[in-house]
Enzyme design. Structure first.
Site, PDB file in Angstrom:
ATOM      1  N   ASN A   8      54.950  14.835  31.879  1.00 53.69           N
ATOM      2  CA  ASN A   8      56.310  14.904  32.427  1.00 53.69           C
ATOM      3  C   ASN A   8      57.169  15.600  31.362  1.00 53.69           C
ATOM      4  O   ASN A   8      57.578  14.978  30.385  1.00 53.69           O
ATOM      5  CB  ASN A   8      56.801  13.479  32.699  1.00 53.69           C
ATOM      6  CG  ASN A   8      58.187  13.446  33.300  1.00 53.69           C
ATOM      7  OD1 ASN A   8      58.838  14.487  33.449  1.00 53.69           O
ATOM      8  ND2 ASN A   8      58.652  12.252  33.625  1.00 53.69           N
ATOM      9  N   ARG A  90      54.421  16.445  36.555  1.00 50.04           N
ATOM     10  CA  ARG A  90      55.602  16.247  37.367  1.00 50.04           C
ATOM     11  C   ARG A  90      56.325  17.597  37.465  1.00 50.04           C
ATOM     12  O   ARG A  90      56.653  18.210  36.450  1.00 50.04           O
ATOM     13  CB  ARG A  90      56.525  15.249  36.691  1.00 50.04           C
ATOM     14  CG  ARG A  90      57.780  15.058  37.467  1.00 50.04           C
ATOM     15  CD  ARG A  90      58.753  14.199  36.732  1.00 50.04           C
ATOM     16  NE  ARG A  90      59.552  13.469  37.668  1.00 50.04           N
ATOM     17  CZ  ARG A  90      60.100  12.308  37.418  1.00 50.04           C
ATOM     18  NH1 ARG A  90      59.909  11.743  36.267  1.00 50.04           N
ATOM     19  NH2 ARG A  90      60.817  11.712  38.315  1.00 50.04           N
ATOM     20  N   HIS A 178      63.651  12.273  43.138  1.00 48.68           N
ATOM     21  CA  HIS A 178      63.065  10.958  42.847  1.00 48.68           C
ATOM     22  C   HIS A 178      61.955  10.594  43.835  1.00 48.68           C
ATOM     23  O   HIS A 178      61.653   9.418  44.050  1.00 48.68           O
ATOM     24  CB  HIS A 178      64.139   9.846  42.853  1.00 48.68           C
ATOM     25  CG  HIS A 178      65.063   9.897  41.679  1.00 48.68           C
ATOM     26  ND1 HIS A 178      66.410   9.654  41.781  1.00 48.68           N
ATOM     27  CD2 HIS A 178      64.839  10.177  40.374  1.00 48.68           C
ATOM     28  CE1 HIS A 178      66.989   9.774  40.597  1.00 48.68           C
ATOM     29  NE2 HIS A 178      66.049  10.097  39.720  1.00 48.68           N
ATOM     30  N   ARG A 236      76.337  12.242  35.196  1.00 48.98           N
ATOM     31  CA  ARG A 236      76.641  13.134  36.335  1.00 48.98           C
ATOM     32  C   ARG A 236      77.571  12.411  37.299  1.00 48.98           C
ATOM     33  O   ARG A 236      77.450  11.200  37.483  1.00 48.98           O
ATOM     34  CB  ARG A 236      75.344  13.513  37.066  1.00 48.98           C
ATOM     35  CG  ARG A 236      74.448  14.429  36.285  1.00 48.98           C
ATOM     36  CD  ARG A 236      73.067  14.553  36.928  1.00 48.98           C
ATOM     37  NE  ARG A 236      72.062  13.787  36.212  1.00 48.98           N
ATOM     38  CZ  ARG A 236      70.819  13.581  36.628  1.00 48.98           C
ATOM     39  NH1 ARG A 236      70.403  14.074  37.763  1.00 48.98           N
ATOM     40  NH2 ARG A 236      69.986  12.868  35.906  1.00 48.98           N
ATOM     41  N   GLU A 373      56.238   6.226  38.338  1.00 44.87           N
ATOM     42  CA  GLU A 373      56.049   7.606  38.780  1.00 44.87           C
ATOM     43  C   GLU A 373      54.774   8.208  38.189  1.00 44.87           C
ATOM     44  O   GLU A 373      54.093   8.991  38.846  1.00 44.87           O
ATOM     45  CB  GLU A 373      57.275   8.445  38.369  1.00 44.87           C
ATOM     46  CG  GLU A 373      58.504   8.085  39.192  1.00 44.87           C
ATOM     47  CD  GLU A 373      59.813   8.224  38.426  1.00 44.87           C
ATOM     48  OE1 GLU A 373      59.924   7.630  37.331  1.00 44.87           O
ATOM     49  OE2 GLU A 373      60.714   8.916  38.914  1.00 44.87           O
TER      50      GLU A 373
END
Ligand code: ADP
Length: 391
Positions: A8, A90, A178, A236, A373
């Site tokens: 990742n 990923r 996601h 964000r 994940e």
């Protein structure tokens, strides 16, 4: 060890995990991270037995991601007895068409590079290690696992913006992100609560989004064209009137300055003026911290209502990721926002970190499920290379 490596790669860190394949299933063995790339590079990896490596480098030694891949590869090569079957990556953006993981070849890599402009902060970093491994050893199978794939297959009504249709054809769509986390949670829920069909999963980490799932498939999510939309996040802003962006440009801000503002200086950090970390904000008595938490909960509550409407009802609500898994206080505040839907929190179960945190009388089941994940990537990678082997 018959192994799958999961990678990742982000802008400032390279995370990896080694999974042993046992009876056709991946089992996590080593978890590592080279972070602080270009600033304070540090390689750390642990197994169940303890710390395997903890090494710092000069910034000049690990100045960029390719250098980080090189150092990590060196260390991985020093491990004995690893028979690498494949590498699963990923990849944040699979564009409009990839709705499942894919074995990477040169043509696929070219196609994925075309999506760089759709995810300029993530996609180049995701692709860099793939390219390097391809150059060094093209015989290692590499699989791309997408954050967008789980959301593909939604009807155009849910995927489009009310913009001229030519922009949709150009790729300006609501992709949702996601997805690896949501797919993992959907699979876990099928085991834990098989009778629950209409679900909202709240992935609340430094990046945060919610997804409405029915029959194991995504029907709506709060993130759109980019990972800026939807819930307020660590840095964000979440949903924003695009007029604000026009206003900032009119004021003379550069594209880079606006991008920095939206990706790094807004959200909980910008609003509180204190921190992007929920732990700091909960511990603070500063009015900015209180406002940031209250706004976060307010927007999460609104989004839950929106997604419940998309589902036409709600059977279960799942909390996951850093905040969702670890903060009983945030879960309690958000559960209150779900009261009108019939959710009733079991406060003791919530404090104790139980899997089911709703009361027996609650009309909606509230659950806490840790996401994974990397395991999802390992499973998807194994499914692809297994299939390639037998075909
Ligand atoms: P990422 O998106 O980087 O993978 P994570 O899912 O690891 O993020 O979530 C990181 C965030 O989780 C941190 O910024 C922090 O705000 C939050 N967090 C972690 N532990 C706790 C806790 N005990 N209480 C509240 N928030 C927490």
């Amino acid at each position: 060890m018959d192994a799958i490596l999961v990678v990742n790669a982000g802008s400032s860190s390279l995370k990896f995990q080694i999974f042993e394949v046992i009876d056709g299933k991946p089992d996590g063995r080593v978890r590592g991270n080279l972070d602080g790339i270009g600033v304070r590079p540090r390689l750390r990896a642990t197994s169940k037995e303890g710390v395997l490596v903890d090494r710092e480098y000069q910034p000049s030694e690990v100045a960029d991601l390719p250098a980080a891949v090189g150092k990590t590869r060196e260390w991985l090569a020093s491990l004995d007895g690893i028979d690498l079957r494949a590498i699963g990556h990923r990849v944040v953006h699979g564009g409009p068409n990839y709705d499942r993981p894919i074995l990477i070849d040169a043509a696929v890599l070219d196609r994925l590079a075309e999506y760089q402009e759709l995810a300029p902060l993530h996609q180049p970093n995701n692709l860099a290690p793939i390219r390097l491994v391809m150059d060094i050893d093209p015989t290692i199978p590499q699989v791309a696992c997408f954050d967008t794939a789980f959301h593909r297959g939604r009807p155009e009504t849910a995927d489009c913006y009310a913009l001229p249709r030519s922009l949709y054809q150009d790729g300006v769509r609501r992709y949702g992100f996601h997805g690896l986390s949501y797919e993992y949670i959907a699979e876990r829920l099928a085991e834990i609560a098989p009778t629950k069909d209409k679900l909202i999963v709240a992935h609340l980490g430094s990046g945060a989004s919610m997804c409405a799932i029915v029959g194991g498939r995504s029907v709506e999510s709060t993130m759109g064209f980019t990972a800026l939309d939807g819930l307020p996040m660590g840095t964000r802003p979440g949903q924003l009137d695009p007029g604000v962006v026009l206003y900032l440009f009119q004021k003379g801000m550069s594209q880079q300055a606006v991008s920095d503002l939206l990706y790094r200086e807004s959200g909980l950090r910008g609003l509180s003026g204190i921190s992007n970390d929920v732990r700091d904000l909960l511990a603070s008595t500063d009015p900015g911290a209180k406002l940031a938490i209250a706004h976060f909960i307010h927007r999460c509550g609104l989004s839950a209502g929106l997604l419940a409407a998309a589902l036409g009802g709600l059977d279960a609500f799942v909390f996951t990721a850093g905040i969702g898994e670890n903060s009983p206080a945030i879960r309690a505040l958000l559960a209150e926002k779900l009261n009108w839907l019939g959710a009733e929190l079991d406060h003791a179960a919530n404090e104790a970190g139980a899997t089911v945190i709703s009361t027996a009388a609650s009309r909606i089941e509230l659950l806490v499920i840790p996401t994974n994940e990397e395991l999802m990537i390992a499973r998807q990678t194994l499914a692809i290379v297994g299939r390639e082997k037998t075909s």
